[in-house]
Design an enzyme around this catalytic site. Structure first.
Site, PDB file in Angstrom:
ATOM      1  N   HIS A  82       0.843  -1.197   0.000  1.00  9.99           N
ATOM      2  CA  HIS A  82       0.000   0.000   0.000  1.00  9.99           C
ATOM      3  C   HIS A  82       0.875   1.242   0.000  1.00  9.99           C
ATOM      4  O   HIS A  82       1.861   1.320   0.712  1.00  9.99           O
ATOM      5  CB  HIS A  82      -0.902   0.004   1.241  1.00  9.99           C
ATOM      6  CG  HIS A  82      -2.112   0.856   1.055  1.00  9.99           C
ATOM      7  ND1 HIS A  82      -3.318   0.352   0.619  1.00  9.99           N
ATOM      8  CD2 HIS A  82      -2.298   2.191   1.208  1.00  9.99           C
ATOM      9  CE1 HIS A  82      -4.192   1.333   0.538  1.00  9.99           C
ATOM     10  NE2 HIS A  82      -3.604   2.462   0.880  1.00  9.99           N
ATOM     11  N   ASP A 161     -13.644   3.384   6.559  1.00  5.15           N
ATOM     12  CA  ASP A 161     -12.600   4.051   5.767  1.00  5.15           C
ATOM     13  C   ASP A 161     -13.173   4.563   4.449  1.00  5.15           C
ATOM     14  O   ASP A 161     -12.800   5.641   3.999  1.00  5.15           O
ATOM     15  CB  ASP A 161     -11.404   3.125   5.514  1.00  5.15           C
ATOM     16  CG  ASP A 161     -10.322   3.867   4.735  1.00  5.15           C
ATOM     17  OD1 ASP A 161      -9.920   4.952   5.195  1.00  5.15           O
ATOM     18  OD2 ASP A 161      -9.917   3.398   3.656  1.00  5.15           O
ATOM     19  N   ARG A 168     -12.513  13.032   3.453  1.00  2.00           N
ATOM     20  CA  ARG A 168     -11.210  13.710   3.566  1.00  2.00           C
ATOM     21  C   ARG A 168     -10.758  14.247   2.210  1.00  2.00           C
ATOM     22  O   ARG A 168     -10.141  15.311   2.130  1.00  2.00           O
ATOM     23  CB  ARG A 168     -10.162  12.721   4.119  1.00  2.00           C
ATOM     24  CG  ARG A 168     -10.354  12.425   5.596  1.00  2.00           C
ATOM     25  CD  ARG A 168      -9.503  11.237   6.025  1.00  2.00           C
ATOM     26  NE  ARG A 168      -8.103  11.448   5.767  1.00  2.00           N
ATOM     27  CZ  ARG A 168      -7.263  10.496   5.304  1.00  2.00           C
ATOM     28  NH1 ARG A 168      -7.692   9.261   5.092  1.00  2.00           N
ATOM     29  NH2 ARG A 168      -6.003  10.771   5.100  1.00  2.00           N
ATOM     30  N   SER A 183      -6.398   5.073   8.232  1.00  2.00           N
ATOM     31  CA  SER A 183      -7.041   4.719   6.964  1.00  2.00           C
ATOM     32  C   SER A 183      -6.332   3.517   6.327  1.00  2.00           C
ATOM     33  O   SER A 183      -6.959   2.507   5.967  1.00  2.00           O
ATOM     34  CB  SER A 183      -6.986   5.935   6.028  1.00  2.00           C
ATOM     35  OG  SER A 183      -7.219   5.570   4.701  1.00  2.00           O
ATOM     36  N   LYS A 187      -7.622  -0.750   6.475  1.00  2.00           N
ATOM     37  CA  LYS A 187      -7.864  -1.580   5.274  1.00  2.00           C
ATOM     38  C   LYS A 187      -6.992  -2.824   5.305  1.00  2.00           C
ATOM     39  O   LYS A 187      -7.405  -3.904   4.908  1.00  2.00           O
ATOM     40  CB  LYS A 187      -7.533  -0.774   4.002  1.00  2.00           C
ATOM     41  CG  LYS A 187      -8.589   0.231   3.627  1.00  2.00           C
ATOM     42  CD  LYS A 187      -8.357   0.795   2.231  1.00  2.00           C
ATOM     43  CE  LYS A 187      -7.241   1.801   2.138  1.00  2.00           C
ATOM     44  NZ  LYS A 187      -7.505   3.098   2.712  1.00  2.00           N
TER      45      LYS A 187
HETATM   46  N1  URA Z   1      -3.953   5.790   1.220  1.00  2.00           N
HETATM   47  C1  URA Z   1      -4.991   5.474   2.048  1.00  2.00           C
HETATM   48  O1  URA Z   1      -5.561   4.398   1.922  1.00  2.00           O
HETATM   49  N2  URA Z   1      -5.361   6.350   2.958  1.00  2.00           N
HETATM   50  C2  URA Z   1      -4.764   7.544   3.132  1.00  2.00           C
HETATM   51  O2  URA Z   1      -5.160   8.283   4.004  1.00  2.00           O
HETATM   52  C3  URA Z   1      -3.686   7.874   2.276  1.00  2.00           C
HETATM   53  C4  URA Z   1      -3.301   6.968   1.322  1.00  2.00           C
END
Ligand code: URA
Length: 435
Positions: A82, A161, A168, A183, A187
């Site tokens: 990620h 999220d 956001r 966030s 996930k």
């Molecule tokens: N990627 C995400 O999933 N969340 C964030 O806040 C920033 C990047």
């Protein structure tokens, strides 16, 4: 408990209790707390921060806001990667198929565009038919069948999220360590992958502008992951200039596909993808060393196995793979203009945030939650920092839906480029690893 008190507490720099955090997450997810109160709290968190205990409680509340997926019966060992958000970052489209084509299962939950940064889910949705709202059963059975699956947040998976992320994006509350960490890690923890590689971007086009901040975000996320039993590693990577040459949804899919087909790739994109793939292969013990992982990744690319794996995953999620075989099928923006270098010299800077914001203004991102995306628009950068250029060389190409946004983008992108009469060093790709 009431939401106004929670907002006021954070506004006044007080610590929130676990009950308050859980109350907010569960009632916002169910729709009982309105967006305006959630935005006020997100802004208070951005301004006043959270400590590690609050962040970890928020992460767990978000991770458990929907179903959690136990992968152990569907893959012996699975990995995930990620990124914290960048401009031109299409690495998932390349790294995921490389790694899964080497026999390591990849189960990934991604996001849409966020602020000036692009999102993998928006890129994937530019492929006609592609579904990213998989049910739990679909996610698990695809992982078992083909060893590669990607989904967005949904009403089943990390719904808190999904809602916070969309909010956001349009309320100026993205660049907060607490909100980014919760966030991303919510996930990641909603799905029980064994190992997670984080790509923490640093620089002008990242939410973390300094190496120090990027390192502290990386350490925070790694410690949340490790506490929850995951093998964690984070790489700090450059985001001062866009990654690769393309910025924009369809343009980035085309660039990723071109690299997977073995066509010449932007050197920074190539290095980044091979490196991240090698890290994951090593973390999964598929490769004994990082160097062996790099060789495996390169072989997956040159043999065409990685491209076949991408197509297999897209087809499994109903995407029309004929667009990947022949990327000229994708629609083009109606106005495409090549803009030339105004003078001789060396490219000294390409401000990635400016490029990302210009991409949003062209229609490739959102100003409001319900804004549709124009997948065709974007920017093609023709050079990287350090390249020598001559007056009249193509500097960048704008893909726009009308003449007005094209003119606006042209001005902004010229200003985003700095040209120096003296030679300039290339930018490093990575600034270190946090384990
Ligand atoms: N990627 C995400 O999933 N969340 C964030 O806040 C920033 C990047």
């Amino acid at each position: 408990m009431n939401m106004v008190e929670i907002i006021c507490k954070k506004r006044d720099k007080e610590k929130l209790s676990q009950q308050e955090i859980e109350y907010f997450i569960s009632n916002y997810t169910s729709g009982d707390i309105p967006d305006y109160q959630a935005s006020a709290l997100a802004m208070a968190i951005l301004l006043n921060g959270m400590d590690e205990e609050e962040i970890s409680q928020m992460t767990m509340a978000m991770a458990h806001s929907g179903e959690t997926l136990n992968l152990s019966e569907h893959a012996a060992f699975s990995v995930d990667k990620h990124s914290t958000g960048g401009v031109g970052d299409k690495t998932t489209l390349i790294v995921q198929p490389i790694v899964s084509s080497c026999g390591v299962a990849v189960a990934k939950m991604s996001g849409r565009g966020l602020g000036f940064s692009g999102g993998t889910i928006d890129k994937l949705e530019s492929i006609p038919g592609m579904r990213i709202d998989l049910s739990k059963e679909e996610f698990l059975s695809q992982l078992q069948r083909i060893g590669s699956v990607i989904s967005g947040q949904s009403k089943h998976l990390a719904p808190a999220d999904g809602k916070m992320y969309a909010l956001r994006d349009v309320t100026g509350t993205v660049p907060s360590q607490a909100l980014i960490a919760s966030s991303i890690m919510s996930k990641k923890l909603a799905v029980s992958t064994n190992a997670i590689l984080l790509d923490v971007k640093v620089g002008k086009g990242a939410f973390m502008k300094t190496i120090e901040d990027a390192k502290s975000l990386a350490k925070l996320m790694c410690s949340i992951g490790r506490y929850n039993g995951r093998i964690m590693r984070a790489e700090l990577s450059d985001m001062n200039q866009p990654l690769g040459y393309m910025v924009g949804n369809i343009l980035e899919v085309k660039e990723a596909v071109s690299m997977l087909k073995g066509e010449p790739a932007a050197p920074d994109l190539y290095e980044h993808c091979i490196d991240s793939s090698a890290q994951l292969l090593q973390m999964a013990s598929k490769a004994k060393t990082f160097e062996e992982g790099k060789k495996m990744a390169e072989d997956a690319l040159t043999s065409g196995r990685a491209f076949e794996k991408l197509k297999e995953m897209i087809a499994a999620q109903s995407g029309d793979v004929s667009y990947l075989d022949d990327t000229s099928k994708f629609p083009e923006a109606p106005f495409v203009e090549v803009c030339e270098a105004p003078e001789d010299g060396f490219v000294a800077a390409i401000d990635a945030q400016e490029v990302g914001e210009t991409g949003v203004e062209l229609g490739g991102g959102r100003h409001q939650k319900t804004d549709p995306i124009d997948y065709r628009v974007g920017i093609e950068i023709h050079h990287k920092v350090g390249d020598q250029i001559y007056e009249g060389d193509p500097l960048f190409t704008v893909h726009a839906h009308d003449e007005e946004t094209l003119a606006y983008a042209r001005l902004r992108l010229h200003a985003a480029h700095r040209i120096s009469p003296a030679p300039v060093n290339k930018l490093p790709q990575f600034y270190g690893i946090v384990e």
